[in-house]
Design an enzyme around this catalytic site. Structure first.
Site, short mmCIF file in Angstrom:
data_model
loop_
_atom_site.label_atom_id
_atom_site.label_comp_id
_atom_site.label_asym_id
_atom_site.label_seq_id
_atom_site.Cartn_x
_atom_site.Cartn_y
_atom_site.Cartn_z
N THR A 1 0.82 -1.22 0.00
CA THR A 1 0.00 0.00 0.00
C THR A 1 0.85 1.27 0.00
O THR A 1 1.98 1.26 0.51
CB THR A 1 -0.89 0.00 1.27
OG1 THR A 1 -1.43 1.31 1.47
CG2 THR A 1 -0.11 -0.36 2.52
N ASP A 2 0.28 2.36 -0.51
CA ASP A 2 0.97 3.66 -0.46
C ASP A 2 1.17 4.13 0.98
O ASP A 2 2.00 5.01 1.24
CB ASP A 2 0.20 4.72 -1.27
CG ASP A 2 -1.25 4.94 -0.82
OD1 ASP A 2 -1.69 4.30 0.16
OD2 ASP A 2 -1.93 5.76 -1.45
N GLU A 3 0.41 3.55 1.91
CA GLU A 3 0.47 4.06 3.28
C GLU A 3 1.81 3.83 3.96
O GLU A 3 2.10 4.45 4.98
CB GLU A 3 -0.66 3.47 4.12
CG GLU A 3 -2.00 3.82 3.52
CD GLU A 3 -3.15 3.64 4.48
OE1 GLU A 3 -2.93 3.66 5.69
OE2 GLU A 3 -4.27 3.50 3.99
N TYR B 1 -1.29 -0.34 11.36
CA TYR B 1 -1.55 -1.02 10.09
C TYR B 1 -0.43 -0.73 9.10
O TYR B 1 0.18 -1.66 8.55
CB TYR B 1 -2.90 -0.58 9.50
CG TYR B 1 -2.98 -0.78 8.01
CD1 TYR B 1 -2.90 -2.06 7.46
CD2 TYR B 1 -3.12 0.31 7.14
CE1 TYR B 1 -2.94 -2.25 6.08
CE2 TYR B 1 -3.16 0.12 5.76
CZ TYR B 1 -3.07 -1.16 5.24
OH TYR B 1 -3.10 -1.34 3.89
N LYS C 1 2.50 -3.21 7.36
CA LYS C 1 2.70 -3.40 5.92
C LYS C 1 4.15 -3.06 5.54
O LYS C 1 4.77 -3.75 4.73
CB LYS C 1 1.73 -2.54 5.11
CG LYS C 1 0.29 -2.99 5.16
CD LYS C 1 0.06 -4.40 4.60
CE LYS C 1 0.20 -4.49 3.10
NZ LYS C 1 -0.14 -5.86 2.61
#
Ligand code: TYD
Length: 342
Positions: A125-127, A149, A153
Site C-alpha cells: 500500500t501507499d500508506e 496497520y 505493511k
C-alpha cells in the site's frame, strides 16, 4: 500459469481473480483465504462454478497449509493479497495486523524460498510512505508509516526486500493507492458510506473531511498487479496509482448526489484517528507505466458505477453489516453513544 491468490476472498484479491480468469484463459487460479471477518464466500460465489478456479480455506501464517496448496495445485506464481487492512481497527488492536501482515509474509517468503516457486507478488500500500503535503512518493521514497496497520505493511515490504537481497527470492512488491469498486468490505470510506446512505443512516466524516486520498478503481489496481506479475523484475517495487487526488468531502458529495441523499445524513465527528490521520497520499507510478500498464477506468464513471453496485447488491452487504462482529466494531470504535447516534 497456475496462480495462487492468497486473500482471494477479499476485496482486491477477488477482483484480481476475476481479472486473471477473464484476461488469461490459460491461467488456473487457486485461492487460499482464512475467511476472517473481511473475507466472505459470497464475494467469490460467481467464481466457484469456473472449472479453472479452486478455493482452499487457510491462513498464510500456516506454512503447512500454504505448502499443501502450492504442491497440490502445481502453483507457479503466488500473489499475496491476504492482509489486515483497516487503519481504524489497527488503532484499537494491532495484534492481528502483525500476525498476518508480518508473520504471514514471513511464512510465504520461507515457503516460496524452500519450494523454489518462480514468482511471488506481494501486494502492499501507499500508506507505507506516510503522508506528504506536496509532491508524489516514488518507489525510492523513505518509509514513514504512521499507524500500526501501515507499520505492519512496511515491515512486510522490508522482509520481501531482505529475502531478495539475502536469498534471491523472486519477489516483487506492489504498492497501491486507495482502492474502490465492488465487493469492498463495508468499513472503508466509500463502501461504508455508500451502504449506510442506502439505509438512510448517518455517515461519520472525520474532522472537516479535508484529507486527500489518491483513488484507483479495483480493476485498474488488479491489472497493475497482473502487470507486475508478468513483466515486473524480482527485487523491485512498483507503485500502482491513478492520478485521482480527491478531498474526502468531495467524495462524500458525490456519494450523496448519486444516491439522492441530503447533507443532513453527514455527521462531522472529532477525528478518531487523531495524530495518526495521514493528510495526503500521492504516488508516482511511471515505473509500472513504463512496463505498458495504465489505468483505464475514468474516476467519475468508476465511482458512479461502484456506488450503483452497492445500491443494487444489498444481498451481498446486508448479511455482512447485520453480523454482531460488524456492529460491535462500530460501537467500539465510534463509542457507544456515537455508535447508536450514527
Ligand atoms: P479509509 O477508507 O479508511 O482508507 P485509508 O485510511 O486507508 O486512507 O479512509 C479514507 C479517508 O476517509 C481517510 O482520510 C479517513 C476518512 N474516513 C472518514 O472520514 N470516515 C470514515 O468513517 C472512514 C472509514 C474514513
Amino acid at each position: 500459469m497456475n496462480i495462487l491468490v492468497t486473500g482471494g476472498a477479499g476485496f482486491i484479491g477477488s477482483n484480481l481473480c476475476r481479472l486473471l480468469l477473464e484476461e488469461h484463459p490459460e491461467d488456473q487460479v487457486s485461492v487460499l483465504d482464512a475467511l476472517t471477518y473481511a473475507g466472505n464466500l459470497s464475494t467469490i460465489e460467481d467464481l466457484e462454478t469456473n472449472e479453472r478456479f479452486r478455493f482452499h480455506q487457510g491462513r498464510i501464517e500456516d506454512g503447512a497449509a500454504v505448502r499443501r496448496v502450492l504442491k497440490d495445485d502445481h502453483i507457479e506464481a503466488l500473489i499475496n493479497c491476504a492482509a489486515e487492512t483497516h487503519n481504524d481497527r489497527s488503532l484499537l488492536e494491532a495484534g492481528d495486523f502483525l500476525a498476518t501482515n508480518v508473520m504471514g509474509v514471513y511464512e510465504l517468503l520461507e515457503v516460496v524460498r524452500e519450494m523454489k516457486i518462480p514468482k511471488l507478488v506481494h501486494v502492499s500500500t501507499d500508506e507505507v510512505y506516510g503522508s506528504t503535503a506536496t509532491g508524489a512518493f516514488t518507489e525510492e521514497s523513505p518509509l514513514k508509516p504512521n499507524t500500526p496497520y501501515s507499520a505492519s505493511k512496511a515491515a512486510g515490504d522490508l522482509l520481501c526486500r531482505a529475502y531478495f537481497v539475502s536469498y534471491e527470492t523472486p519477489v516483487v512488491v506492489t504498492r497501491g493507492g486507495n482502492t474502490y469498486g465492488p465487493y469492498q468490505y463495508p468499513e472503508k470510506l466509500i463502501s461504508f458510506f455508500a451502504t449506510r446512505l442506502v439505509e438512510d443512516k448517518k455517515v461519520p466524516v472525520y474532522g472537516e473531511g479535508e484529507q486527500v486520498r489518491e483513488w484507483i478503481h479495483v480493476r485498474d489496481h488488479a491489472s497493475g498487479i497482473d502487470a507486475a506479475l508478468r513483466k515486473g523484475e524480482s527485487g523491485q517495487i512498483y507503485n500502482v496509482s491513478d492520478k485521482n487526488e480527491r478531498v474526502n468531502k468531495e467524495i462524500v458529495q458525490i456519494l450523496l448526489a448519486r444516491l439522492g441523499k441530503g447533507d443532513e445524513l453527514v455527521k462531522k465527528i472529532p477525528d478518531p484517528r487523531k495524530g495518526a490521520h495521514d493528510m495526503r497520499y500521492s504516488m508516482a507510478s511511471e515505473k509500472l507505466r513504463s512496463l505498458g500498464w495504465a489505468p483505464q477506468v475514468p474516476f467519475e464513471e468508476g465511482l458512479g458505477d461502484a456506488i450503483d453496485w452497492y445500491a443494487h447488491h444489498q444481498n451481498w452487504w446486508r448479511p455482512i453489516v447485520a453480523k454482531p462482529e460488524f456492529q460491535a466494531f462500530i460501537k467500539r470504535f465510534y463509542g457507544p453513544g456515537l455508535g447508536e447516534d450514527l
